[in-house]
Design a protein around this motif. Structure first.
Motif, PDB file in Angstrom:
ATOM      1  N   VAL A  43      84.977  73.739  52.840  1.00 50.50           N
ATOM      2  CA  VAL A  43      84.624  75.189  51.945  1.00 50.50           C
ATOM      3  C   VAL A  43      85.351  76.692  52.756  1.00 50.50           C
ATOM      4  CG1 VAL A  43      82.951  75.888  50.230  1.00 50.50           C
ATOM      5  CG2 VAL A  43      82.516  74.115  50.883  1.00 50.50           C
ATOM      6  N   MET A  44      84.303  76.621  53.522  1.00 48.55           N
ATOM      7  CA  MET A  44      84.959  78.424  53.495  1.00 48.55           C
ATOM      8  C   MET A  44      86.493  78.186  54.143  1.00 48.55           C
ATOM      9  SD  MET A  44      83.868  81.524  54.286  1.00 48.55           S
ATOM     10  CE  MET A  44      82.552  82.383  55.778  1.00 48.55           C
TER      11      MET A  44
ATOM     12  N   ARG B 217      87.974  78.442  50.446  1.00 47.40           N
ATOM     13  CA  ARG B 217      87.482  79.506  49.569  1.00 47.40           C
ATOM     14  C   ARG B 217      88.502  80.744  50.595  1.00 47.40           C
ATOM     15  NH1 ARG B 217      87.336  83.372  47.508  1.00 47.40           N
ATOM     16  NH2 ARG B 217      85.960  84.388  47.005  1.00 47.40           N
TER      17      ARG B 217
ATOM     18  N   VAL C 161      88.076  79.323  44.932  1.00 50.64           N
ATOM     19  CA  VAL C 161      86.478  79.655  44.647  1.00 50.64           C
ATOM     20  C   VAL C 161      85.991  78.779  42.904  1.00 50.64           C
ATOM     21  CG1 VAL C 161      86.476  81.669  42.567  1.00 50.64           C
ATOM     22  CG2 VAL C 161      84.681  81.330  44.690  1.00 50.64           C
TER      23      VAL C 161
ATOM     24  N   PHE D  36      72.943  84.879  41.411  1.00 47.50           N
ATOM     25  CA  PHE D  36      71.630  85.295  42.444  1.00 47.50           C
ATOM     26  C   PHE D  36      70.497  85.567  41.457  1.00 47.50           C
ATOM     27  CE2 PHE D  36      75.621  85.583  44.312  1.00 47.50           C
ATOM     28  CZ  PHE D  36      75.471  84.125  45.677  1.00 47.50           C
TER      29      PHE D  36
ATOM     30  N   MET E 152      68.529  89.503  42.176  1.00 44.79           N
ATOM     31  CA  MET E 152      69.466  90.483  42.486  1.00 44.79           C
ATOM     32  C   MET E 152      69.466  91.143  41.098  1.00 44.79           C
ATOM     33  SD  MET E 152      72.344  89.600  45.199  1.00 44.79           S
ATOM     34  CE  MET E 152      71.566  88.505  46.481  1.00 44.79           C
TER      35      MET E 152
ATOM     36  N   VAL F 154      77.958  91.166  46.077  1.00 52.53           N
ATOM     37  CA  VAL F 154      77.509  90.029  46.818  1.00 52.53           C
ATOM     38  C   VAL F 154      79.084  89.539  46.664  1.00 52.53           C
ATOM     39  CG1 VAL F 154      76.897  87.192  47.406  1.00 52.53           C
ATOM     40  CG2 VAL F 154      75.630  90.245  47.211  1.00 52.53           C
TER      41      VAL F 154
ATOM     42  N   VAL G 285      82.485  89.027  48.549  1.00 48.52           N
ATOM     43  CA  VAL G 285      83.052  89.100  50.218  1.00 48.52           C
ATOM     44  C   VAL G 285      83.810  89.254  50.676  1.00 48.52           C
ATOM     45  CG1 VAL G 285      80.131  88.223  51.098  1.00 48.52           C
ATOM     46  CG2 VAL G 285      81.867  86.546  50.056  1.00 48.52           C
ATOM     47  N   LEU G 286      84.467  88.527  50.873  1.00 48.48           N
ATOM     48  CA  LEU G 286      85.914  88.305  51.349  1.00 48.48           C
ATOM     49  C   LEU G 286      87.133  88.980  50.634  1.00 48.48           C
ATOM     50  CD1 LEU G 286      85.362  84.552  51.731  1.00 48.48           C
ATOM     51  CD2 LEU G 286      85.177  86.393  53.541  1.00 48.48           C
TER      52      LEU G 286
ATOM     53  N   ARG H 142      72.766  91.545  52.310  1.00 48.33           N
ATOM     54  CA  ARG H 142      72.924  91.241  51.644  1.00 48.33           C
ATOM     55  C   ARG H 142      73.318  89.332  50.912  1.00 48.33           C
ATOM     56  NH1 ARG H 142      75.013  96.558  49.430  1.00 48.33           N
ATOM     57  NH2 ARG H 142      77.830  96.051  50.194  1.00 48.33           N
TER      58      ARG H 142
ATOM     59  N   ALA I 210      71.532  86.641  49.544  1.00 51.51           N
ATOM     60  CA  ALA I 210      71.681  85.786  48.391  1.00 51.51           C
ATOM     61  C   ALA I 210      72.081  84.111  48.934  1.00 51.51           C
ATOM     62  CB  ALA I 210      73.711  86.185  48.231  1.00 51.51           C
TER      63      ALA I 210
ATOM     64  N   ASN J 170      70.055  81.390  46.376  1.00 46.05           N
ATOM     65  CA  ASN J 170      70.964  80.580  45.893  1.00 46.05           C
ATOM     66  C   ASN J 170      71.955  80.078  46.811  1.00 46.05           C
ATOM     67  OD1 ASN J 170      72.562  78.000  44.704  1.00 46.05           O
ATOM     68  ND2 ASN J 170      72.218  79.368  42.702  1.00 46.05           N
TER      69      ASN J 170
ATOM     70  N   LYS K 118      73.665  77.215  47.711  1.00 46.27           N
ATOM     71  CA  LYS K 118      75.160  76.049  47.323  1.00 46.27           C
ATOM     72  C   LYS K 118      75.751  77.845  46.914  1.00 46.27           C
ATOM     73  CE  LYS K 118      76.830  73.167  44.539  1.00 46.27           C
ATOM     74  NZ  LYS K 118      76.377  71.809  43.225  1.00 46.27           N
ATOM     75  N   LEU K 119      75.629  78.429  45.966  1.00 48.06           N
ATOM     76  CA  LEU K 119      76.383  79.504  44.994  1.00 48.06           C
ATOM     77  C   LEU K 119      77.431  80.388  46.086  1.00 48.06           C
ATOM     78  CD1 LEU K 119      77.778  80.892  43.321  1.00 48.06           C
ATOM     79  CD2 LEU K 119      75.908  82.261  42.109  1.00 48.06           C
ATOM     80  N   ALA K 120      76.010  80.712  47.511  1.00 46.33           N
ATOM     81  CA  ALA K 120      76.315  81.605  47.840  1.00 46.33           C
ATOM     82  C   ALA K 120      77.565  80.943  49.327  1.00 46.33           C
ATOM     83  CB  ALA K 120      75.226  81.535  49.484  1.00 46.33           C
ATOM     84  N   THR K 121      77.380  80.012  49.822  1.00 44.00           N
ATOM     85  CA  THR K 121      78.688  79.349  50.422  1.00 44.00           C
ATOM     86  C   THR K 121      79.737  79.094  49.367  1.00 44.00           C
ATOM     87  OG1 THR K 121      76.772  77.368  51.303  1.00 44.00           O
ATOM     88  CG2 THR K 121      78.984  76.443  51.352  1.00 44.00           C
ATOM     89  N   LEU K 122      79.406  78.762  48.170  1.00 42.70           N
ATOM     90  CA  LEU K 122      80.820  78.939  47.125  1.00 42.70           C
ATOM     91  C   LEU K 122      81.638  79.844  47.228  1.00 42.70           C
ATOM     92  CD1 LEU K 122      79.154  76.626  44.129  1.00 42.70           C
ATOM     93  CD2 LEU K 122      81.278  75.584  46.418  1.00 42.70           C
ATOM     94  N   ILE K 123      81.097  80.856  47.526  1.00 43.67           N
ATOM     95  CA  ILE K 123      81.453  82.346  47.160  1.00 43.67           C
ATOM     96  C   ILE K 123      82.318  82.736  48.230  1.00 43.67           C
ATOM     97  CG2 ILE K 123      79.532  84.344  47.552  1.00 43.67           C
ATOM     98  CD1 ILE K 123      81.287  83.948  44.274  1.00 43.67           C
ATOM     99  N   GLY K 124      81.589  81.454  49.259  1.00 41.30           N
ATOM    100  CA  GLY K 124      82.067  82.460  50.818  1.00 41.30           C
ATOM    101  C   GLY K 124      80.981  83.179  52.019  1.00 41.30           C
ATOM    102  N   ILE K 125      80.108  82.914  51.864  1.00 44.21           N
ATOM    103  CA  ILE K 125      79.586  83.397  52.933  1.00 44.21           C
ATOM    104  C   ILE K 125      78.995  82.742  53.824  1.00 44.21           C
ATOM    105  CG2 ILE K 125      77.094  84.664  53.297  1.00 44.21           C
ATOM    106  CD1 ILE K 125      76.869  85.560  50.124  1.00 44.21           C
ATOM    107  N   ASN K 126      79.138  83.180  54.784  1.00 44.23           N
ATOM    108  CA  ASN K 126      79.419  81.887  55.747  1.00 44.23           C
ATOM    109  C   ASN K 126      77.204  81.919  56.006  1.00 44.23           C
ATOM    110  OD1 ASN K 126      79.022  80.659  58.111  1.00 44.23           O
ATOM    111  ND2 ASN K 126      80.038  81.940  59.243  1.00 44.23           N
TER     112      ASN K 126
END
Ligand code: ATP
Ligand code: MG
Lengths: 236, 286
Positions: A74-75, A78, A83, A92, A95, A103, A106-107, B163, B167, B171, B173-181
């Protein structure tokens, strides 16, 4: 026309032993809105999750920017510029609005973040007004706007959104879809929207009809027989 | 006597709040309850004791520092890959982390020459509150807990890593999808949680004595108190630790030591029946 930015050939995917996606060919070009329509359980969500790598495919190929990506995480996908905003739980919840947007970036590169934020706030002024509000206290419509704003912050070339209109009042759907069109026109992004709302026909350049895990048609929107589509795929 | 009870409760609550914070960070973010966390903390305590000859501050740093990679690797090598399997449920994690606790226990026994230790800290002057006086040092644990908590909150609010942590816990699933490791976030959180547990164990070793039993005790208490406070809700964890400290202190005074745990765990069961997400609410269900 140029090569598609995303090209899917004959993919099969599912959960456990069950195949939900039973051999799908699909493509999307740079800067277009593609509607993916189909009744409940057709496999729209499964298909989108397979595209971004959230579930593995069993067979077939996915080309993105001329690279094979079906084995990538996925990463990786992405980072290449794709996305997905999921159908459920797309914020989230605890927040503030603004931190949700931060957030989502991030990338993104630091120097573009401000510009992206300005664009989001220009598109959805209500998000600026409420930037300090905790996200789960927003109304349903505002939450959806936030999630679309987050897709912009993510700054991907291909944005997949799973049922953006779900649960929204008709007027809000119209407005949100107009915003989608603005995003496409101003950023040149490719938007792939899974939908069951007929209004998708007003903004999509092309429509793929999905039924029981197979593509039943793929047409330019203007060539579609609206009545048939509505009856078969929109539950009307 | 009331004042005495309050002060003892504060001391007890302060010291319990450190492993509670550790548990709250680990469970709140990774969703995996680590019942070995107390033992890992005790391993850090023993390490500090072992290195006392290099000076207390450095020894403390070594003790806390060694627990970070233990937690980091435990998460990255074992727990994260496991949690991707569909058979993974709480029972599996319960069994695995308990087993890991026994391994750590064995490691402590074989590495260190003594099974029970205490860590000598310099005493601060006595603090007088009313007609009760207590050694100032006893309040340091509470102070450290509050500082740690504020630091965690500030890091969460003002750093990118913080952050991402928030995140991920809100959530996944969303964190993974949005690009957080998110895998890395899990490992970091687990490392940080184990280090917090080590801080707790070191204080415990300075005020009382430290042995294997303490490890299990701190781990379970930490877990239960964190649940009472609302998992993922770290202020709730601190408040709940202080409340439980008071409960234990007063139960000890009025009914005697044997009744401490009966009253404490009775209250735990009652709270969980009335409010399964803890007193201050949780951002995650148990
Ligand atoms: N996690 C899962 N495990 C097993 N089966 C699943 C899972 N998720 C979806 N399915 C099944 O896959 C099929 C397709 O589901 P999917 O969610 O992709 O449909 P959809 O077109 O998105 O429907 P909707 O419009 O209701 O969102 C359904 O029959 C569903 O029951
Ligand atoms: Mg769906």
């Amino acid at each position: 026309m140029a090569e598609p930015i995303l090209r899917v050939t004959n993919i099969i995917a599912g959960y456990g032993p069950i195949s939900v996606i039973k051999g799908i060919d699909f493509n999307a070009y740079e800067g277009e809105i593609v509607g993916l329509v189909g009744p409940n359980g057709a496999g729209k969500t499964t298909f989108l999750e397979a595209l971004v790598g959230n579930i593995e495919i069993r067979e077939g190929q996915i080309h993105f920017l001329d690279k094979r990506i079906e084995g990538m995480s996925v990463m990786k996908r992405r980072k290449m510029g794709m996305v997905l905003m999921p159908q459920e739980d797309y914020i989230f919840p605890f927040m503030p609005v603004k931190r949700n947007l931060q957030v989502a970036a991030v990338l993104s590169r630091d120097e573009e973040k401000e510009e992206l934020l300005d664009f989001v706030y220009g598109l959805f002024p209500v998000l600026k007004e409420r930037e300090r509000q905790i996200a789960n206290t927003l109304s349903g419509g505002e939450r959806k706007m936030l999630s679309v704003g987050m897709c912009i912050m993510a700054n991907a070339r291909v944005v997949l959104i799973d049922e953006p209109s779900i649960g929204l009042a008709p007027k809000i759907v119209t407005a949100l879809f107009e915003n989608m069109k603005t995003i496409k026109e101003e950023t040149g992004k490719t938007l792939i929207l899974a939908e069951q709302n007929v209004k998708i026909l007003k903004i999509a350049d092309r429509i793929f009809g999905l039924e029981a895990g197979k593509i039943r048609f793929c047409e330019k929107t203007e060539d579609l027989d609206e009545a048939v589509v509505k009856e078969l795929y929109m539950g009307e | 006597m009331i004042l005495d009870g309050l002060i003892n409760g504060l001391i007890m609550g302060g010291i319990l709040s450190l492993p509670v914070l550790g548990v709250a960070v680990v469970y709140g973010i990774t969703g995996v309850p680590n019942f070995a966390i107390g033992l890992i903390g005790v391993f850090g305590g023993f390490t500090t004791w072992y290195f006392l000859s290099v000076g207390l501050p450095l020894a403390i740093l070594i003790g806390i520092g060694i627990c970070f990679p233990i937690g980091y690797l435990l998460q990255g090598v074992l727990l994260t890959p496991l949690s991707r399997k569909k058979e993974a449920d709480s029972t599996l994690f319960f069994l695995i982390t308990i087993s890991f606790g026994f391994i750590v226990e064995g490691a402590i026994r074989s590495v260190f020459p003594k099974p029970t230790i205490s860590i000598a800290f310099p005493r601060l002057g006595a603090i007088h509150i009313g007609d009760v006086s207590a050694d100032g040092f006893k309040f340091v644990a509470l102070f450290v807990a509050v500082v740690a908590l504020i630091a965690i909150r500030l890091l969460e609010q003002h750093t990118k890593a913080g952050r991402s942590l928030q995140a991920t816990s809100q959530n996944l699933k969303l964190a993974t999808l949005i690009g957080i490791n998110t895998n890395q976030v899990f490992s970091l959180a687990h490392g940080a949680g184990c280090s917090l547990a080590a801080v707790g164990a070191i204080f415990w070793g300075a005020l009382y004595t430290l042995d294997m039993g303490t490890g299990w005790h701190l781990g379970f208490m930490g877990f239960i108190i964190a649940v009472i406070g609302g998992i993922g809700n770290i202020w709730g964890g601190l408040i709940s630790a202080l409340l439980m400290g008071m409960v234990m202190s007063f139960a000890g005074y009025f009914l005697g030591g044997v009744w401490q745990s009966v009253i404490l765990y009775g209250i735990v069961i009652l709270v969980l029946i009335i409010s399964p997400r803890g007193i201050l609410g949780s951002e995650r269900s148990i």
